[in-house]
Design a protein around this motif. Structure first.
Motif, PDB file in Angstrom:
ATOM      1  N   GLY A  41      -2.489   4.406 -11.103  1.00 20.08           N
ATOM      2  CA  GLY A  41      -2.066   4.526  -9.707  1.00 20.08           C
ATOM      3  C   GLY A  41      -1.179   5.740  -9.553  1.00 20.08           C
ATOM      4  O   GLY A  41      -1.380   6.756 -10.209  1.00 20.08           O
ATOM      5  N   HIS A  92       7.588   4.566  -3.028  1.00 13.79           N
ATOM      6  CA  HIS A  92       6.611   3.500  -3.271  1.00 13.79           C
ATOM      7  C   HIS A  92       5.880   3.715  -4.586  1.00 13.79           C
ATOM      8  O   HIS A  92       5.879   4.800  -5.153  1.00 13.79           O
ATOM      9  N   ASN A 101       1.891   2.732  -6.303  1.00 11.02           N
ATOM     10  CA  ASN A 101       0.522   2.425  -5.878  1.00 11.02           C
ATOM     11  C   ASN A 101      -0.266   1.836  -7.034  1.00 11.02           C
ATOM     12  O   ASN A 101      -0.153   2.288  -8.177  1.00 11.02           O
ATOM     13  N   GLN A 139      -4.500   0.490  -7.578  1.00  5.62           N
ATOM     14  CA  GLN A 139      -5.824   0.568  -6.949  1.00  5.62           C
ATOM     15  C   GLN A 139      -6.645  -0.641  -7.341  1.00  5.62           C
ATOM     16  O   GLN A 139      -6.896  -0.871  -8.526  1.00  5.62           O
ATOM     17  N   GLU A 191      -8.166   7.084   0.918  1.00 10.73           N
ATOM     18  CA  GLU A 191      -7.951   5.732   0.397  1.00 10.73           C
ATOM     19  C   GLU A 191      -7.619   4.762   1.521  1.00 10.73           C
ATOM     20  O   GLU A 191      -6.840   5.072   2.424  1.00 10.73           O
ATOM     21  N   SER A 194      -5.619   1.401   2.380  1.00 13.98           N
ATOM     22  CA  SER A 194      -4.475   0.786   1.718  1.00 13.98           C
ATOM     23  C   SER A 194      -3.568   0.104   2.713  1.00 13.98           C
ATOM     24  O   SER A 194      -3.679   0.279   3.928  1.00 13.98           O
ATOM     25  N   TYR A 230       0.911  -1.193   2.687  1.00 10.26           N
ATOM     26  CA  TYR A 230       2.192  -1.076   1.999  1.00 10.26           C
ATOM     27  C   TYR A 230       3.017  -2.335   2.245  1.00 10.26           C
ATOM     28  O   TYR A 230       3.367  -2.638   3.390  1.00 10.26           O
ATOM     29  N   TRP A 289       5.272  -1.038  -2.057  1.00 11.73           N
ATOM     30  CA  TRP A 289       4.188  -1.208  -3.032  1.00 11.73           C
ATOM     31  C   TRP A 289       2.878  -1.048  -2.275  1.00 11.73           C
ATOM     32  O   TRP A 289       2.558  -1.849  -1.409  1.00 11.73           O
ATOM     33  N   GLU A 290       2.154   0.007  -2.591  1.00 11.67           N
ATOM     34  CA  GLU A 290       0.880   0.272  -1.921  1.00 11.67           C
ATOM     35  C   GLU A 290      -0.266  -0.314  -2.737  1.00 11.67           C
ATOM     36  O   GLU A 290      -0.380  -0.058  -3.935  1.00 11.67           O
ATOM     37  N   GLY A 295      -4.244  -0.037  -2.827  1.00 12.53           N
ATOM     38  CA  GLY A 295      -5.259   0.854  -2.289  1.00 12.53           C
ATOM     39  C   GLY A 295      -6.645   0.580  -2.840  1.00 12.53           C
ATOM     40  O   GLY A 295      -6.803  -0.097  -3.867  1.00 12.53           O
ATOM     41  N   HIS A 350      -2.172   2.060   9.203  1.00  9.20           N
ATOM     42  CA  HIS A 350      -0.851   2.265   8.596  1.00  9.20           C
ATOM     43  C   HIS A 350       0.238   2.197   9.669  1.00  9.20           C
ATOM     44  O   HIS A 350       1.155   3.004   9.717  1.00  9.20           O
TER      45      HIS A 350
END
Length: 335
Positions: free
Chosen positions: A149, A219, A221, A223, A256, A258, A260, A269-270, A272, A296
């Motif tokens: 990530g 943040h 990320n 995936q 992407e 996603s 958050y 914390w994303e 995605g 978003h």
């Protein structure tokens, strides 16, 4: 400027170390909301897994409520030694991790050194693989050659941070985003160390030497493997009562999808899905207007939250930012 051969492509974000006193909340957030595999090690230590690697997130008890270290998987011993030589050549101390410290992180041959914003940087070679089957709500996470990530930082000296990651890892500029968030005009730089669009994002307030974020990271990320994983994780975050920072949307630069969530420690914390992969033969950096094509949308933000952000920004004027000058040099002019 690095005079040795490039290590680009041999470096991958491997694990994150988080310090918190909110163990119960983090356990619920990681397992029940995000959907990761969880292992309790002791009263003061727990880990999350995303795949067959022993550790992707090490959670240790402490007062920081923040990320305290990032671990980078280096493909081979030659690249590992090359990075170590660069750091030592700039007069920056490196410390060999103990066998116990390496075991906690699920790695072999651990080396640590100072990083920007007080986040210790750690490199390792061989990750330890777990024989225990994954027990997690997500069907899977995308790791592999692109790493696990990315991390996103805010900075008053973004060129210095870019210089640091270029010096240490030969990070390349992928692109920029210009955006206005909560009244702040931001320029965000996206850096890659392998095929992943970015492993590091650096956001800076344009025209003002302030940092509006309390935590060292803005943040993290991860995936997920499927769109269904993304949707179900979003639903679980809401149902379990964790704060949602930004609703589902799609980014302008890496495309992407996603959302958050806000972690128990306060940073975001994303989660995605399906970002594009950079083709090194054709990629050229560009600037995008706005972080999102759609979505978003901020969730539940109040005027009190915005005032707090301005207060943090004002306090940062009296709080010098550590950029590890020996490794960041004069930075890289990029505006």
């Amino acid at each position: 400027m690095n005079t040795t051969a490039s290590v680009f492509g041999a470096v991958h974000l491997g694990y994150i170390v988080i310090e918190t006193s909110r163990f119960t909340d983090w356990r619920r957030f990681g397992t029940d909301a995000i959907g990761m595999h969880h292992d309790d090690l002791s009263r003061d230590l727990m880990r999350f897994r995303l795949d067959d690697q022993d550790c992707r997130f090490l959670i240790r008890r402490g007062p920081a409520e923040d990320v305290v270290a990032t671990g980078w998987h280096v493909d081979d011993h030659a690249s590992f030694e090359q990075i170590e030589a660069r750091i030592r050549a700039h007069g920056v101390p490196c410390v060999e991790g103990s066998a116990d410290e390496a075991a906690l992180r699920g790695v072999e041959r651990l080396l640590r050194f100072p990083g920007p914003k007080g986040i210790t940087q750690e490199i390792y070679t061989t990750p330890v693989k777990s024989g225990e089957p994954l027990r997690m709500l997500a069907s899977g996470f995308v790791t592999g050659d692109s790493g696990m990530g990315h991390i996103a930082l805010t900075s008053t000296k973004p060129a210095r941070l870019r210089g640091y990651f270029h010096t240490v890892f030969d990070a390349r500029l992928t692109d920029y985003i210009d955006e206005t968030i909560s009244g702040f005009k931001l320029r965000i730089r996206f850096l890659r160390v392998n095929e992943r669009h970015h492993s590091i994002a650096i956001a800076a307030v344009r025209g003002l030497p302030i940092d509006p974020i309390r935590t060292r990271v803005q943040h993290l990320n991860v995936q997920v493997s499927t769109l269904d994983d993304l949707a179900r994780s979003y639903e679980r975050v809401c149902e379990l009562g964790f704060d949602m920072a930004l609703s589902v949307g799609q980014h302008t630069n890496d495309k992407e999808l996603s959302f958050y969530a806000r972690t128990p420690s306060g940073f975001e914390w994303e989660v995605g899905w399906n970002p594009l992969v950079v083709d090194e033969s054709t990629w050229e950096p560009s600037t995008h207007q706005g972080i999102s094509i759609w979505g978003h949308t901020p969730v539940g933000r109040t005027i009190v939250d915005k005032l707090d952000q301005f207060r943090f920004g004002a306090r940062s004027l009296a709080r010098p930012e550590n950029t590890v000058p020996a490794l960041s040099g004069a930075g890289i002019p990029d505006d």
